[in-house]
Write a protein that holds these residues in place. Sequence first.
Motif, mmCIF file in Angstrom:
data_model
loop_
_atom_site.group_PDB
_atom_site.id
_atom_site.type_symbol
_atom_site.label_atom_id
_atom_site.label_comp_id
_atom_site.label_asym_id
_atom_site.label_seq_id
_atom_site.Cartn_x
_atom_site.Cartn_y
_atom_site.Cartn_z
ATOM 1 N N UNK A 78 0.836 -1.150 0.150
ATOM 2 C CA UNK A 78 -0.003 0.046 0.131
ATOM 3 C C UNK A 78 0.923 1.304 0.025
ATOM 4 N N UNK A 79 1.900 1.278 0.776
ATOM 5 C CA UNK A 79 2.789 2.098 0.635
ATOM 6 C C UNK A 79 3.470 2.670 -0.623
ATOM 7 N N UNK A 80 3.854 1.482 -1.263
ATOM 8 C CA UNK A 80 4.163 1.764 -2.589
ATOM 9 C C UNK A 80 3.163 2.066 -3.497
ATOM 10 N N UNK A 81 1.927 1.781 -3.383
ATOM 11 C CA UNK A 81 0.765 2.149 -4.232
ATOM 12 C C UNK A 81 0.756 3.830 -4.105
ATOM 13 N N UNK A 82 0.614 4.150 -2.915
ATOM 14 C CA UNK A 82 0.612 5.509 -2.539
ATOM 15 C C UNK A 82 1.543 6.527 -2.949
ATOM 16 N N UNK A 83 2.648 5.951 -2.854
ATOM 17 C CA UNK A 83 3.936 6.861 -3.290
ATOM 18 C C UNK A 83 4.150 7.013 -4.679
ATOM 19 N N UNK A 84 3.609 6.015 -5.313
ATOM 20 C CA UNK A 84 3.592 6.119 -6.766
ATOM 21 C C UNK A 84 2.487 6.797 -7.396
ATOM 22 N N UNK A 85 1.250 7.006 -6.551
ATOM 23 C CA UNK A 85 0.345 7.932 -7.205
ATOM 24 C C UNK A 85 0.336 9.209 -6.656
#
Length: 341
Positions: free
Chosen positions: A154-161
Amino acid sequence: MADLRSDTVTRPTPAMREAMASAPVGDDVFGDDPTVNDLEAHVARMFGHEAALFAPSGTMANQIAMQLVVPAGEELLAGADAHVVTYELGAAAALGGISTRTWPSRGAALDVDEIAGMIRPAGYPSVPTRAIAVEQTHNLGGGGIVPLATLHRLHDVAKSAGVALHCDGARIWHAHVAEGVPLFTYGQLFDTLSVCLSKGLGAPVGSLIVGSAERIARARQIRKRMGGGMRQVGILAAAGRYALDHHVDRLAQDHARARRLAEALEPFGVVDAAAVRTNLVPLDLTKASMDAPTLVARAAERDVRITVMLPRLARAVTHLDVDDDDVDRTIVVLSDLLRAA
Protein backbone atom coordinates in the motif's frame (compact mmCIF):
# COMPACT_ATOMS: atom_id res chain seq x y z
CA MET A 1 -17.79 -5.79 38.32
CA ALA A 2 -15.71 -7.13 35.42
CA ASP A 3 -15.58 -4.18 33.02
CA LEU A 4 -14.62 -5.33 29.52
CA ARG A 5 -16.46 -2.59 27.61
CA SER A 6 -13.25 -1.01 26.31
CA ASP A 7 -9.58 -0.49 27.09
CA THR A 8 -10.49 3.19 27.55
CA VAL A 9 -11.91 2.44 31.03
CA THR A 10 -8.48 1.80 32.57
CA ARG A 11 -7.42 3.93 35.53
CA PRO A 12 -3.93 5.24 36.29
CA THR A 13 -1.84 2.92 38.42
CA PRO A 14 -0.38 4.25 41.69
CA ALA A 15 3.06 4.54 40.06
CA MET A 16 1.57 6.44 37.12
CA ARG A 17 -0.19 8.82 39.51
CA GLU A 18 3.11 9.41 41.27
CA ALA A 19 4.79 10.25 37.95
CA MET A 20 1.97 12.69 37.19
CA ALA A 21 2.21 14.37 40.59
CA SER A 22 5.96 14.93 40.30
CA ALA A 23 6.09 16.02 36.63
CA PRO A 24 7.78 19.35 35.85
CA VAL A 25 5.37 21.50 33.87
CA GLY A 26 5.19 24.71 31.85
CA ASP A 27 2.79 26.36 29.42
CA ASP A 28 2.56 24.04 26.42
CA VAL A 29 0.93 26.64 24.17
CA PHE A 30 4.18 28.57 24.52
CA GLY A 31 6.06 25.30 23.94
CA ASP A 32 7.80 25.34 27.30
CA ASP A 33 6.32 22.34 29.11
CA PRO A 34 9.40 20.09 29.48
CA THR A 35 7.41 16.91 30.13
CA VAL A 36 5.30 17.39 27.00
CA ASN A 37 8.39 18.21 24.93
CA ASP A 38 10.10 15.06 26.18
CA LEU A 39 7.07 12.88 25.37
CA GLU A 40 6.72 14.33 21.87
CA ALA A 41 10.41 13.88 21.07
CA HIS A 42 10.36 10.34 22.45
CA VAL A 43 7.35 9.25 20.40
CA ALA A 44 8.76 10.84 17.25
CA ARG A 45 11.97 8.82 17.72
CA MET A 46 10.03 5.61 18.32
CA PHE A 47 8.42 5.90 14.89
CA GLY A 48 11.43 7.35 13.08
CA HIS A 49 9.82 10.71 12.34
CA GLU A 50 11.01 14.24 12.95
CA ALA A 51 8.32 15.44 15.32
CA ALA A 52 5.13 14.69 17.22
CA LEU A 53 2.36 16.69 18.86
CA PHE A 54 0.38 15.82 22.00
CA ALA A 55 -3.41 16.07 21.58
CA PRO A 56 -6.29 15.53 24.02
CA SER A 57 -7.92 12.68 22.11
CA GLY A 58 -7.50 10.16 19.33
CA THR A 59 -10.29 11.77 17.32
CA MET A 60 -8.57 15.14 17.42
CA ALA A 61 -5.25 13.54 16.52
CA ASN A 62 -6.79 11.79 13.51
CA GLN A 63 -8.60 14.89 12.34
CA ILE A 64 -5.50 17.08 12.63
CA ALA A 65 -3.43 14.51 10.75
CA MET A 66 -5.96 14.24 7.94
CA GLN A 67 -6.15 18.02 7.57
CA LEU A 68 -2.36 17.97 7.15
CA VAL A 69 -2.56 15.72 4.10
CA VAL A 70 -5.97 16.44 2.54
CA PRO A 71 -6.88 20.02 1.53
CA ALA A 72 -10.50 21.11 1.97
CA GLY A 73 -12.71 19.90 -0.85
CA GLU A 74 -10.45 16.99 -1.73
CA GLU A 75 -10.57 13.30 -0.96
CA LEU A 76 -9.59 10.71 1.63
CA LEU A 77 -9.93 6.97 0.95
CA ALA A 78 -10.68 4.68 3.90
CA GLY A 79 -12.49 1.48 4.79
CA ALA A 80 -16.24 1.75 5.29
CA ASP A 81 -15.81 0.53 8.87
CA ALA A 82 -12.81 2.73 9.69
CA HIS A 83 -12.89 4.67 12.93
CA VAL A 84 -12.31 7.94 11.05
CA VAL A 85 -15.50 7.23 9.10
CA THR A 86 -17.77 5.58 11.66
CA TYR A 87 -16.87 6.99 15.10
CA GLU A 88 -15.70 10.57 14.60
CA LEU A 89 -19.10 12.15 13.91
CA GLY A 90 -18.35 13.33 10.41
CA ALA A 91 -15.49 15.50 11.64
CA ALA A 92 -13.47 15.12 8.44
CA ALA A 93 -16.23 16.87 6.49
CA ALA A 94 -17.44 19.19 9.25
CA LEU A 95 -14.03 20.45 10.39
CA GLY A 96 -11.70 19.82 7.46
CA GLY A 97 -14.00 20.02 4.46
CA ILE A 98 -12.66 16.60 3.48
CA SER A 99 -14.59 14.36 1.10
CA THR A 100 -14.44 10.67 2.06
CA ARG A 101 -14.83 7.67 -0.22
CA THR A 102 -14.72 4.14 1.15
CA TRP A 103 -13.91 0.61 0.12
CA PRO A 104 -16.14 -2.28 1.34
CA SER A 105 -15.84 -3.26 4.99
CA ARG A 106 -13.37 -6.09 5.53
CA GLY A 107 -11.63 -4.96 8.70
CA ALA A 108 -7.88 -5.42 8.50
CA ALA A 109 -8.10 -7.50 5.29
CA LEU A 110 -7.18 -4.85 2.73
CA ASP A 111 -7.33 -5.42 -1.01
CA VAL A 112 -4.46 -3.24 -2.19
CA ASP A 113 -5.36 -3.63 -5.87
CA GLU A 114 -8.90 -2.47 -5.17
CA ILE A 115 -7.63 0.57 -3.25
CA ALA A 116 -5.17 1.39 -6.03
CA GLY A 117 -8.02 1.34 -8.52
CA MET A 118 -9.98 3.86 -6.46
CA ILE A 119 -7.31 6.58 -6.54
CA ARG A 120 -8.41 9.51 -8.66
CA PRO A 121 -5.85 11.97 -10.05
CA ALA A 122 -6.27 15.72 -9.97
CA GLY A 123 -8.11 17.32 -12.87
CA TYR A 124 -11.63 18.31 -13.82
CA PRO A 125 -14.22 17.03 -13.10
CA SER A 126 -13.07 14.51 -10.47
CA VAL A 127 -12.33 15.16 -6.81
CA PRO A 128 -8.62 14.30 -6.44
CA THR A 129 -7.54 11.64 -3.96
CA ARG A 130 -4.97 13.10 -1.58
CA ALA A 131 -4.60 10.44 1.12
CA ILE A 132 -5.42 6.90 2.19
CA ALA A 133 -6.17 6.05 5.84
CA VAL A 134 -5.70 2.62 7.39
CA GLU A 135 -6.34 1.44 10.95
CA GLN A 136 -3.84 -0.60 12.97
CA THR A 137 -5.16 -2.55 14.80
CA HIS A 138 -8.67 -2.48 13.36
CA ASN A 139 -11.44 -1.75 15.85
CA LEU A 140 -14.56 -3.03 14.07
CA GLY A 141 -12.35 -5.69 12.52
CA GLY A 142 -12.02 -7.27 15.96
CA GLY A 143 -8.50 -6.04 16.66
CA GLY A 144 -7.26 -7.46 13.38
CA ILE A 145 -3.74 -6.60 12.26
CA VAL A 146 -2.95 -5.36 8.75
CA PRO A 147 0.01 -7.54 7.68
CA LEU A 148 3.32 -5.78 7.18
CA ALA A 149 3.59 -7.05 3.59
CA THR A 150 0.21 -5.48 2.81
CA LEU A 151 1.29 -2.16 4.28
CA HIS A 152 4.48 -2.24 2.19
CA ARG A 153 2.41 -2.76 -0.98
CA LEU A 154 0.00 0.00 0.00
CA HIS A 155 2.90 2.33 0.74
CA ASP A 156 4.32 1.69 -2.73
CA VAL A 157 0.92 2.32 -4.34
CA ALA A 158 0.44 5.58 -2.44
CA LYS A 159 3.95 6.80 -3.22
CA SER A 160 3.60 5.98 -6.91
CA ALA A 161 0.28 7.85 -7.07
CA GLY A 162 1.59 10.83 -5.12
CA VAL A 163 -0.93 10.49 -2.29
CA ALA A 164 -0.25 10.45 1.43
CA LEU A 165 -0.72 7.44 3.72
CA HIS A 166 -2.16 8.01 7.21
CA CYS A 167 -2.26 5.44 10.01
CA ASP A 168 -4.95 5.57 12.66
CA GLY A 169 -2.64 3.80 15.08
CA ALA A 170 -4.79 4.00 18.20
CA ARG A 171 -3.79 0.42 19.03
CA ILE A 172 -0.59 0.13 16.99
CA TRP A 173 1.18 -0.91 20.18
CA HIS A 174 -0.88 -4.12 20.13
CA ALA A 175 0.18 -4.87 16.55
CA HIS A 176 3.80 -4.24 17.52
CA VAL A 177 3.62 -6.69 20.44
CA ALA A 178 1.59 -9.36 18.64
CA GLU A 179 3.59 -9.32 15.39
CA GLY A 180 7.00 -8.28 16.68
CA VAL A 181 7.19 -5.52 14.07
CA PRO A 182 9.29 -2.59 15.33
CA LEU A 183 7.41 0.66 15.75
CA PHE A 184 10.12 2.32 13.66
CA THR A 185 9.26 -0.03 10.78
CA TYR A 186 5.60 0.89 10.96
CA GLY A 187 6.49 4.56 11.17
CA GLN A 188 8.50 4.55 7.97
CA LEU A 189 5.48 3.37 5.97
CA PHE A 190 3.28 6.35 6.81
CA ASP A 191 3.37 10.08 6.20
CA THR A 192 1.33 10.73 9.34
CA LEU A 193 0.26 8.61 12.28
CA SER A 194 -1.99 9.09 15.27
CA VAL A 195 -1.10 6.94 18.29
CA CYS A 196 -3.16 6.65 21.46
CA LEU A 197 -1.96 6.50 25.06
CA SER A 198 -5.34 6.15 26.77
CA LYS A 199 -6.41 2.72 25.54
CA GLY A 200 -4.29 -0.37 26.13
CA LEU A 201 -1.39 1.62 27.57
CA GLY A 202 -3.59 2.80 30.43
CA ALA A 203 -2.89 6.54 30.48
CA PRO A 204 -5.94 8.65 31.40
CA VAL A 205 -5.80 11.04 28.42
CA GLY A 206 -3.96 11.69 25.21
CA SER A 207 -2.85 10.82 21.69
CA LEU A 208 -0.06 12.09 19.48
CA ILE A 209 0.20 13.09 15.84
CA VAL A 210 3.50 11.95 14.32
CA GLY A 211 5.04 13.31 11.12
CA SER A 212 7.59 15.66 9.61
CA ALA A 213 8.71 18.81 11.42
CA GLU A 214 6.93 20.95 8.83
CA ARG A 215 3.66 19.08 9.20
CA ILE A 216 3.78 19.10 12.99
CA ALA A 217 4.36 22.86 13.00
CA ARG A 218 1.12 23.17 11.02
CA ALA A 219 -0.54 20.63 13.29
CA ARG A 220 0.14 22.87 16.28
CA GLN A 221 -1.81 25.66 14.58
CA ILE A 222 -4.71 23.35 13.70
CA ARG A 223 -4.79 21.99 17.25
CA LYS A 224 -5.12 25.52 18.63
CA ARG A 225 -7.88 26.31 16.11
CA MET A 226 -9.77 23.22 17.23
CA GLY A 227 -9.52 24.21 20.90
CA GLY A 228 -6.81 21.69 21.73
CA GLY A 229 -4.12 24.07 22.96
CA MET A 230 -3.34 23.04 26.55
CA ARG A 231 -1.37 24.72 29.32
CA GLN A 232 0.36 22.79 32.15
CA VAL A 233 -0.45 19.53 30.44
CA GLY A 234 2.81 17.88 31.46
CA ILE A 235 0.80 16.29 34.26
CA LEU A 236 -0.97 14.23 31.59
CA ALA A 237 2.09 13.80 29.37
CA ALA A 238 3.89 12.25 32.33
CA ALA A 239 1.23 9.53 32.46
CA GLY A 240 1.77 8.84 28.77
CA ARG A 241 5.53 8.64 29.14
CA TYR A 242 5.15 6.27 32.10
CA ALA A 243 2.81 4.12 30.03
CA LEU A 244 5.30 3.90 27.17
CA ASP A 245 8.09 2.95 29.56
CA HIS A 246 6.14 0.35 31.54
CA HIS A 247 2.96 -0.80 29.80
CA VAL A 248 3.86 -1.79 26.24
CA ASP A 249 5.34 -5.25 26.76
CA ARG A 250 2.59 -6.21 29.20
CA LEU A 251 0.04 -5.98 26.36
CA ALA A 252 0.93 -9.61 25.67
CA GLN A 253 -0.95 -10.48 28.88
CA ASP A 254 -4.08 -8.81 27.54
CA HIS A 255 -3.73 -10.72 24.27
CA ALA A 256 -3.44 -14.03 26.11
CA ARG A 257 -6.52 -13.30 28.22
CA ALA A 258 -8.51 -12.28 25.16
CA ARG A 259 -7.53 -15.49 23.41
CA ARG A 260 -8.56 -17.54 26.46
CA LEU A 261 -11.95 -15.82 26.50
CA ALA A 262 -12.41 -16.38 22.78
CA GLU A 263 -11.50 -20.05 23.03
CA ALA A 264 -14.03 -20.54 25.82
CA LEU A 265 -16.82 -18.89 23.80
CA GLU A 266 -15.94 -20.41 20.42
CA PRO A 267 -18.17 -23.50 20.92
CA PHE A 268 -21.20 -21.19 20.92
CA GLY A 269 -20.44 -20.11 17.35
CA VAL A 270 -20.00 -16.42 18.16
CA VAL A 271 -16.25 -16.00 17.72
CA ASP A 272 -13.36 -17.44 15.74
CA ALA A 273 -10.68 -17.82 18.41
CA ALA A 274 -7.87 -18.15 15.87
CA ALA A 275 -8.71 -14.68 14.56
CA VAL A 276 -8.31 -13.07 18.00
CA ARG A 277 -4.75 -11.81 17.87
CA THR A 278 -4.88 -8.86 20.22
CA ASN A 279 -7.15 -7.61 23.02
CA LEU A 280 -10.50 -7.27 21.23
CA VAL A 281 -12.97 -10.17 21.26
CA PRO A 282 -15.86 -9.59 18.80
CA LEU A 283 -19.02 -11.59 19.51
CA ASP A 284 -20.93 -12.17 16.28
CA LEU A 285 -24.55 -12.89 17.20
CA THR A 286 -25.82 -13.18 13.62
CA LYS A 287 -26.84 -16.80 14.12
CA ALA A 288 -27.81 -16.49 17.78
CA SER A 289 -31.34 -15.96 19.04
CA MET A 290 -30.16 -13.06 21.19
CA ASP A 291 -29.14 -9.67 19.81
CA ALA A 292 -26.24 -7.59 21.09
CA PRO A 293 -28.21 -5.12 23.27
CA THR A 294 -29.96 -8.02 25.02
CA LEU A 295 -26.71 -9.90 25.67
CA VAL A 296 -25.03 -6.77 26.98
CA ALA A 297 -27.94 -5.90 29.28
CA ARG A 298 -28.22 -9.41 30.71
CA ALA A 299 -24.47 -9.65 31.26
CA ALA A 300 -24.53 -6.34 33.13
CA GLU A 301 -27.20 -7.72 35.45
CA ARG A 302 -24.57 -10.28 36.48
CA ASP A 303 -21.76 -7.76 36.91
CA VAL A 304 -20.05 -8.31 33.57
CA ARG A 305 -19.85 -5.29 31.30
CA ILE A 306 -19.28 -5.59 27.55
CA THR A 307 -20.44 -3.26 24.80
CA VAL A 308 -22.73 -3.12 21.78
CA MET A 309 -20.92 -2.40 18.50
CA LEU A 310 -23.74 -3.20 16.04
CA PRO A 311 -27.21 -4.72 16.52
CA ARG A 312 -25.77 -8.22 16.17
CA LEU A 313 -22.19 -7.53 17.24
CA ALA A 314 -20.99 -7.20 20.83
CA ARG A 315 -17.41 -6.80 22.00
CA ALA A 316 -15.32 -7.67 25.05
CA VAL A 317 -11.95 -6.02 25.59
CA THR A 318 -9.15 -7.11 27.88
CA HIS A 319 -6.92 -4.43 29.36
CA LEU A 320 -4.77 -3.27 32.25
CA ASP A 321 -7.62 -3.47 34.77
CA VAL A 322 -8.86 -6.93 33.72
CA ASP A 323 -7.24 -9.85 35.54
CA ASP A 324 -7.64 -13.62 35.29
CA ASP A 325 -10.53 -13.64 37.76
CA ASP A 326 -12.39 -11.11 35.60
CA VAL A 327 -11.90 -13.30 32.54
CA ASP A 328 -13.10 -16.36 34.45
CA ARG A 329 -16.23 -14.53 35.58
CA THR A 330 -16.87 -13.27 32.05
CA ILE A 331 -16.53 -16.78 30.63
CA VAL A 332 -19.06 -18.16 33.13
CA VAL A 333 -21.61 -15.38 32.62
CA LEU A 334 -21.44 -15.20 28.82
CA SER A 335 -21.42 -18.99 28.50
CA ASP A 336 -24.56 -19.24 30.62
CA LEU A 337 -26.32 -16.56 28.58
CA LEU A 338 -25.31 -17.97 25.20
CA ARG A 339 -26.20 -21.48 26.24
CA ALA A 340 -29.67 -20.34 27.26
CA ALA A 341 -30.21 -18.22 24.14
